[in-house]
Structure formats: structure tokens, C-alpha cells
Scaffold this active site. Structure first.
Site, mmCIF file in Angstrom:
data_model
loop_
_atom_site.group_PDB
_atom_site.id
_atom_site.type_symbol
_atom_site.label_atom_id
_atom_site.label_comp_id
_atom_site.label_asym_id
_atom_site.label_seq_id
_atom_site.Cartn_x
_atom_site.Cartn_y
_atom_site.Cartn_z
ATOM 1 N N CYS A 2 0.851 -1.193 0.000
ATOM 2 C CA CYS A 2 0.000 0.000 0.000
ATOM 3 C C CYS A 2 0.887 1.244 0.000
ATOM 4 C CB CYS A 2 -0.947 0.095 1.176
ATOM 5 S SG CYS A 2 -2.106 -1.258 1.287
ATOM 6 N N TRP A 78 -2.843 -2.655 -1.716
ATOM 7 C CA TRP A 78 -2.627 -4.081 -1.911
ATOM 8 C C TRP A 78 -3.480 -4.752 -0.843
ATOM 9 C CZ3 TRP A 78 -0.721 -8.353 0.782
ATOM 10 C CH2 TRP A 78 -0.441 -9.482 -0.013
ATOM 11 N N ASN A 104 -1.362 2.343 5.824
ATOM 12 C CA ASN A 104 -0.554 1.238 5.333
ATOM 13 C C ASN A 104 -0.154 0.417 6.546
ATOM 14 O OD1 ASN A 104 1.223 -0.420 3.955
ATOM 15 N ND2 ASN A 104 2.893 1.060 4.003
ATOM 16 N N GLY A 105 -0.416 -0.864 6.537
ATOM 17 C CA GLY A 105 -0.059 -1.711 7.680
ATOM 18 C C GLY A 105 -1.183 -2.666 7.995
ATOM 19 N N GLU A 509 16.058 -18.664 -8.998
ATOM 20 C CA GLU A 509 15.690 -17.292 -9.344
ATOM 21 C C GLU A 509 15.065 -17.248 -10.740
ATOM 22 O OE1 GLU A 509 15.069 -14.850 -7.782
ATOM 23 O OE2 GLU A 509 15.228 -13.121 -9.090
ATOM 24 N N LYS A 513 11.300 -15.769 -11.405
ATOM 25 C CA LYS A 513 11.050 -14.647 -12.335
ATOM 26 C C LYS A 513 9.985 -15.035 -13.338
ATOM 27 C CE LYS A 513 12.290 -12.029 -10.680
ATOM 28 N NZ LYS A 513 13.058 -11.701 -9.527
ATOM 29 N N HIS A 532 14.810 -38.556 -9.734
ATOM 30 C CA HIS A 532 14.142 -39.055 -8.527
ATOM 31 C C HIS A 532 12.680 -38.622 -8.470
ATOM 32 C CE1 HIS A 532 17.963 -40.536 -7.162
ATOM 33 N NE2 HIS A 532 18.495 -39.336 -7.351
HETATM 34 C C1 F6R Z 1 10.517 -11.305 -6.570
HETATM 35 C C2 F6R Z 1 10.565 -10.358 -5.474
HETATM 36 C C3 F6R Z 1 10.174 -10.831 -4.136
HETATM 37 C C4 F6R Z 1 11.037 -10.163 -3.063
HETATM 38 C C5 F6R Z 1 10.543 -10.558 -1.664
HETATM 39 C C6 F6R Z 1 11.414 -9.983 -0.582
HETATM 40 O O1 F6R Z 1 10.941 -10.720 -7.759
HETATM 41 O O2 F6R Z 1 10.868 -9.222 -5.651
HETATM 42 O O3 F6R Z 1 10.246 -12.226 -4.031
HETATM 43 O O4 F6R Z 1 12.359 -10.549 -3.240
HETATM 44 O O5 F6R Z 1 9.236 -10.109 -1.495
HETATM 45 O O6 F6R Z 1 11.451 -8.599 -0.642
HETATM 46 P P1 F6R Z 1 12.608 -7.773 0.014
HETATM 47 O O7 F6R Z 1 13.863 -8.119 -0.692
HETATM 48 O O8 F6R Z 1 12.208 -6.354 -0.164
HETATM 49 O O9 F6R Z 1 12.672 -8.181 1.450
#
Ligand code: F6R
Length: 636
Positions: A2, A78, A104-105, A509, A513, A532
Site C-alpha cells: 500500500c 494491496w 498502510n499496515g 531465481e 522470475k 528421482h
Molecule cells: C521477486 C521479489 C520478491 C522479493 C521478496 C522480498 O521478484 O521481488 O520475491 O524478493 O518479497 O522482498 P525484500 O527483498 O524487499 O525483502
């Protein structure tokens, strides 16, 4: 999670709020709304305009309005409590409509508060936790029964006595905060105090700034950087009163305080696409710079130094166990680090999702180093894990991209990743910054433990720097190969990412992505584990994306790929330039320059980022703002 913004001054608030919300949209884009103070026609009142969906919809709604307000608050959401809908969109208002709030929170005790407020006659119009705040402030400001004395018909709990109101917005907000358990960054306006915005914070970011034309508040500096570069990062328990003529700060008792001012030195270009079609591509292309900037100043007098570590070399030498805690992409950076720390420094290193770490009872002693990795520096699970680790006696070292963020402030030491503002929701350049920073930490640990000589560290540092040019080479030469590989994957319903050693860590990763921006299911597997179980998934045309760069496990990886080939998989390989043999089993080869295996994550991840983006675009997805996600995850 948010975004909130507020402005009071002598300019049109709606324009400033919309611009701010667009900049904050990466924090959530389920719905958006503004509350504008309107004095037209005599008595001041508050106009609330909300729309489901992105800020563009709200902008359109506002374009047709003749909103002359010069004070207002805005929000981009959000969803946590309540589905994305107009009713659940912020701002939320009190029963009498004279108080509006953006938040926000998370309010943890909202169910009890809602019940109590309901008994005292408050009616709720949304499913959100935030709305209780509006009603709590209303009671503190106007007194209760609700609406008294002008609305004596309003309900009162049997036996409850009336309470007078304080008729002071700041005092009412302070009072409301004493009833709330949870996290909040909030901005509140009241029709009976025109021009005033009350701001409070606990465990949720708030920045405040004073520009030439008024006073500004936002949950991220990016929303107010056009107006000022000198901002106050509000601390927990601090309150601010914004007015057109200035800003005052107080503590929980209402006593004046003078918070420190932080100067923002990054460029406004960071918040713009700069000619790229999307932020994701722009940020991928910035990665050579991120490598260079993250290394600046680290090799002084021929020795690797990390001054901000917050630990003496003697203390570092005593470290006998490392935990890397993080979430998502940052967690994957930790998987890379584990390989490096164990290989060079010979210290056992475990990598754990912060959300799991905090609910286990990990073995922590004063000689344990906990490394918390977080792009945003505000991920709720990572923060909670940091607090837990410190209580248990660990030294905590943060790696984050956001100066002054909670992760930075709550750690004993910090490395900033120098990625600068990352706007696309999917992390790319900050991952590279994290891996480079963790590589430096691994080298430093090896240096202080005399596992590597100063000369070896110097040589590795030089090679680490070379990855900047290697990434550039990939960006310059592999576009067509990546495009062809994307065409081969775009219609699949699922894909596997495989590798061994470093390649296995990188595969994680790559899979994340792809799934997060293209909505194509993808999974990462250690290539040797395929037989496996997962190999059963493979049927003709099933995409297997492999990291098979030249490394000690190259031949083993190729053998595993042959097993996939034999079952008809469509094979895409990230391979080392000059490896012609791989083309015999691969349908598509994307090359990276020859690189030491230890640094291969920094380069081999780049084609996977580009591949995910291409596939997502081919599938018609919004690569910057994938569905259901937000950039900062400030809830558990
Ligand atoms: C994926 C992505 C998320 C963040 C995760 C942690 O592309 O961006 O998986 O890596 O939400 O966020 P941070 O790094 O801000 O703690």
C-alpha cells in the site's frame, strides 16, 4: 505494501496526489482513492473518490471533477483485509464523514475494536481493518455517543457513559493509536481542521518533506522527490502535523521533537522509464552500473574493507556459523552466498526463509552472524526474524537497498546494494546488488579467517568487477537468442529450471522470475534430482531451462540434460560462450562470457531475467506490475 500520500499547500492537491500515487503504485494496485478537503459552497467537507484497479482509473475519474482542494490524502492498495472493491478502497471515513484516513499496515486487534465500536453505535461500510481507525479518531475528536450532540439517535452500548471530544486532530490521532495493536503508517484529514494532515507511524514507513509550495507526506520518498530532497523519515511513535505553512513533530505525549533530516541524493531519473518500454527492462539494463557502484570504495590500500559492518575484525574472526535470512528473490541471493561463504571462509552457512526462521528455534550463539537480506528493507518477516535473532544474541548484518530502512536501522551493520530505486515489482537489479554484496562479505570472512590471502582476495575482487562488462556483453549480444527461446516457452503450461552447484541456486531465481511475471508455472530443481521424480513431468515439448556453464559439474549437468532430451524435452541452455558442443542437445542456447563459477550467478541470472520478461510480454502480461503482487511485503 500500500502506498500513501498527502499534500497541503497552495497548489491543486489532486494533481500532486495522483502523481504521487503513480510513483507509489509498485506498492499495490488493487484499488486507489483520494480524500480532498473541499471548502466550496461554505462549510468545509471531505470528498472521497475511489476506484478499483490501477491509479489510471482514479486519474480518469478525477479529470472530470472540478476539484479545487489544496489539501488531501491518497492511497494505492494491496488488499489484506477485504477483497479489492470500491468499498474496501481507501480513504476510509468516520460515521459523520468529517474524518478520512489512509493507512498502510495491519491492525491486529481490529476484530475486537470493530465489535466494541459497533456496540457504541458506529456503522462500518467496508471489510477493512483500517476503518476502525477512522471511527476511533472520530470518537476521540467528537466524543461519543457517535455524532453527539447533533445525532442523539445514534446508538450507545447499554450502560455506557458519554465521553467528550478533544476537538484536536493531533490529540485524537494520538489517542486512537493507543487502542491499536499492529503496524501503521497513516495520514488523516478532518473537515473541522481544514488544511491539516495528521500523520502517525509504527512499523510502516513514512517520509515527510517541506517544499516551496507546501507540506508533503508519503510512504516512500519517491512520491515527494519532485518537491524536496530533504526529508524526515518518521520513527515509530513520532507524529507529524502538516499544514500549508509548515510541519511540526511530536512524540506520543504530544511534546515537540526535532527529528533528523535526511538528504536524498539519487536522481529523479530513477523514477522514470528513461526511454525504456518498461521499468523491468530499464532495471535489467542498469545492472552493470549496480555491480560497479556496489564495489566502489571496497578495496582501500589493497585490502577489502566493509566499514559499515558494525563488527571489529576480531569479532568477525570469532564467527562460527552464518544464517542468511530473507524472502523471495533475496532468499535466492542467500542460496548463492551459502556456496561462497562455505567455499571460501569455511564457515557453515544456512539459508532460511525469514518466515520460517522466526517460528523455529534456530541454534544461535553470540558467535552466530545473521545476515538479513532485503531489497525494500521493510519486509515484515525479515524484520521479525532480525528482532528474534538479536534477542537470541546473534550479531545481525543487513543487506538492503533502502537507506534508513527498518532493516538498516535494526541491524548491527549494513551494506547498501547501490541498486538505487527499483520500481518493477519483480526484483532484478537489486538481486545482482545483493549477490555482489554477499560475495564481498564472503571474501571478507575468508580474509579475516586467513582462508584466503590478501592477494587472492584482491584477484577475486578484480574478477568480480569484470562481471559488469560481462553483463553488458549479454545485454548487447544475446537479445535474439533469448527471443527465440522465449517463443519456444511461451505456450507451455509449465517449465523446469535445472542446474547443479551454483547452477541449481541460479535456477531458483530463473523459475521465480518466470512464474511471477508470466503466470506460467515453473519449478527449479537440482538437475541431479530430476531422475528421482520430476523427470516424470517431461513429455515432448516440455521446456527445461538449464544453467550449464563451464564449471566443475558441467559434465554431470550435461548428462542430466541428455536424460531430459531422451524424453522429448525442449531444452534451453544458458552456456558459456565458445561451448559449441552444448548445441547438440539444446534446442536453444543463450551464451554468457566465460566466468569463474563463483561469480556465475551474477551473469547467468541476467538471461533468465530477460527470458522471463520476453515470455511475459508474449503472453500479454504487465511485466512491471504482475497480478496479486506488491513490491514491499509489510505483512506476515
Ligand atoms: C521477486 C521479489 C520478491 C522479493 C521478496 C522480498 O521478484 O521481488 O520475491 O524478493 O518479497 O522482498 P525484500 O527483498 O524487499 O525483502
Amino acid at each position: 505494501m500500500c502506498g500513501i500520500v498527502g499534500y497541503t499547500g497552495d497548489e491543486l492537491a489532486k494533481d500532486i496526489l495522483i502523481n504521487g500515487l503513480k510513483r507509489l503504485e509498485y506498492r499495490g494496485y488493487d484499488s486507489a482513492g483520494v480524500a480532498l478537503e473541499d471548502a466550496a459552497g461554505g462549510a468545509a467537507h471531505i470528498d472521497v473518490i475511489r476506484r478499483v484497479g490501477k491509479v489510471a482509473g482514479l486519474e480518469e475519474a478525477l479529470a472530470n471533477r472540478d476539484a479545487a482542494a489544496t489539501c488531501g490524502i491518497g492511497h494505492t492498495r494491496w488488499a489484506t483485509h477485504g477483497r479489492p472493491s470500491k468499498e474496501n478502497a481507501h480513504p476510509h471515513t468516520s460515521c459523520n464523514g468529517r474524518i478520512a484516513i489512509v493507512h498502510n499496515g495491519i491492525i491486529e486487534n481490529f476484530a475486537e475494536l470493530r465489535e466494541e465500536l459497533g456496540q457504541r453505535g458506529h456503522t462500518f461500510t467496508s471489510d477493512t481493518d483500517t476503518e476502525v481507525f477512522a471511527h476511533l479518531i472520530e470518537e476521540a475528536y467528537y466524543g461519543w455517543p457517535v455524532g453527539s450532540p447533533s445525532d442523539p439517535a445514534a446508538g450507545t452500548a447499554p450502560g455506557a457513559s458519554a465521553a467528550p471530544g478533544c476537538h484536536d486532530l493531533m490529540a485524537a490521532v494520538r489517542e486512537a493509536c493507543t487502542h491499536v495493536v499492529g503496524a501503521y503508517g497513516l495520514a488523516v484529514v478532518c473537515a473541522d481542521e481544514p488544511g491539516v494532515i495528521a500523520v502517525a507511524r509504527k512499523d510502516s514507513p513514512i517520509v515527510i518533506g517541506r517544499g516551496a509550495r507546501g507540506s508533503y507526506v508519503a510512504s516512500d520518498v519517491i512520491a515527494l522527490i519532485d518537491a524536496t530532497r530533504d526529508v524526515v523519515v518518521l520513527e515509530d511513535g513520532q507524529f507529524a502535523r502538516l499544514a500549508p505553512e509548515g510541519i511540526t513533530y511530536t512524540d506520543t505525549e504530544g511534546a515537540p521533537i526535532e527529528p533528523a533530516v535526511t538528504h536524498i541524493d539519487w536522481d529523479i531519473d530513477m523514477a522514470e522509464k528513461g526511454g525504456y518500454p518498461d521499468f523491468m527492462l530499464k532495471e535489467i539494463c542498469e545492472q552493470p552500473r549496480v555491480v560497479r557502484d556496489t564495489l566502489v570504495g571496497r578495496m582501500t590500500g589493497g585490502e577489502l574493507t566493509i566499514d559499515e559492518l558494525g563488527l571489529s575484525l576480531e569479532e568477525l574472526n570469532l564467527i562460527d556459523r552464518v544464517y542468511v535470512i530473507a524472502c523471495g528473490t533475496s532468499y535466492h541471493a542467500g542460496l548463492i552466498a551459502k556456496n561462497l561463504i562455505e567455499m571460501w571462509a569455511r564457515i557453515p552457512c544456512e539459508v532460511e526463509a525469514a518466515s520460517e526462521f522466526r517460528y523455529r528455534n534456530p541454534i544461535i550463539t553470540p558467535s552466530t552472524l545473521v545476515v538479513a537480506v532485503s531489497q525494500s528493507g521493510e519486509t515484515a518477516d525479515t524484520l521479525a526474524a532480525i528482532r528474534d535473532a538479536r534477542i537470541k544474541g546473534a550479531k545481525v548484518f543487513g543487506i538492503t537497498n533502502v537507506v534508513g530502512s527498518p532493516v538498516a536501522r535494526e541491524s548491527d551493520g549494513v551494506i547498501y546494494t547501490k541498486a538505487n530505486k527499483e520500481i518493477a515489482v519483480a526484483s532484478t537489479k537489486s538481486f545482482i546488488g545483493q549477490v555482489v554484496s554477499l560475495t564481498l562479505l564472503a571474501l571478507l570472512l575468508a580474509q579475516v579467517k586467513y582462508r584466503l590471502t590478501v592477494g587472492q582476495v584482491r584477484m577475486l575482487f578484480r574478477e568480480l568487477g569484470d562481471t559488469a562488462e560481462q553483463i553488458q556483453w549479454i545485454l548487447d549480444t544475446q537479445k535474439d537468442a533469448i527471443h527465440e527461446a522465449a517463443l519456444a516457452c511461451k505456450d507451455a503450461h509449465s517449465a523446469l529450471f535445472v542446474g547443479r552447484g551454483m547452477g541449481a541456486a541460479i535456477a531458483n531465481e530463473g523459475a521465480l522470475k518466470l512464474k511471477e511475471i508470466s503466470y506460467l508455472h515453473a519449478e527449479a530443481y537440482a538437475a541431479g534430482e530430476m531422475k528421482h521424480g520430476p523427470i516424470a513431468l517431461i513429455d515432448p515439448g516440455f521446456p527445461v531451462i538449464a544453467i550449464a556453464t563451464k564449471s566443475p559439474v558441467y559434465d554431470k549437468t550435461v548428462s542430466n540434460l541428455k536424460e531430459c532430451e531422451a524424453r522429448g524435452a525442449k531444452i534451453v541452455v544458458v552456456a558459456t560462450e565458445g561451448d559449441e558442443d552444448i548445441a547438440r542437445i539444446a534446442d536453444h542456447v543463450i551464451y554468457i562470457p566465460p566466468v569463474r563459477d563463483a561469480f556465475s550467478a551474477i551473469t547467468a541470472t541476467v538471461p533468465l531475467q530477460l527470458l522471463a520478461r520476453e515470455v511475459a510480454l508474449m503472453r500479454g502480461c504487465d511485466v512491471d506490475q504482475p497480478r496479486n503482487l506488491a513490491k514491499s511485503v509489510t505483512v506476515e
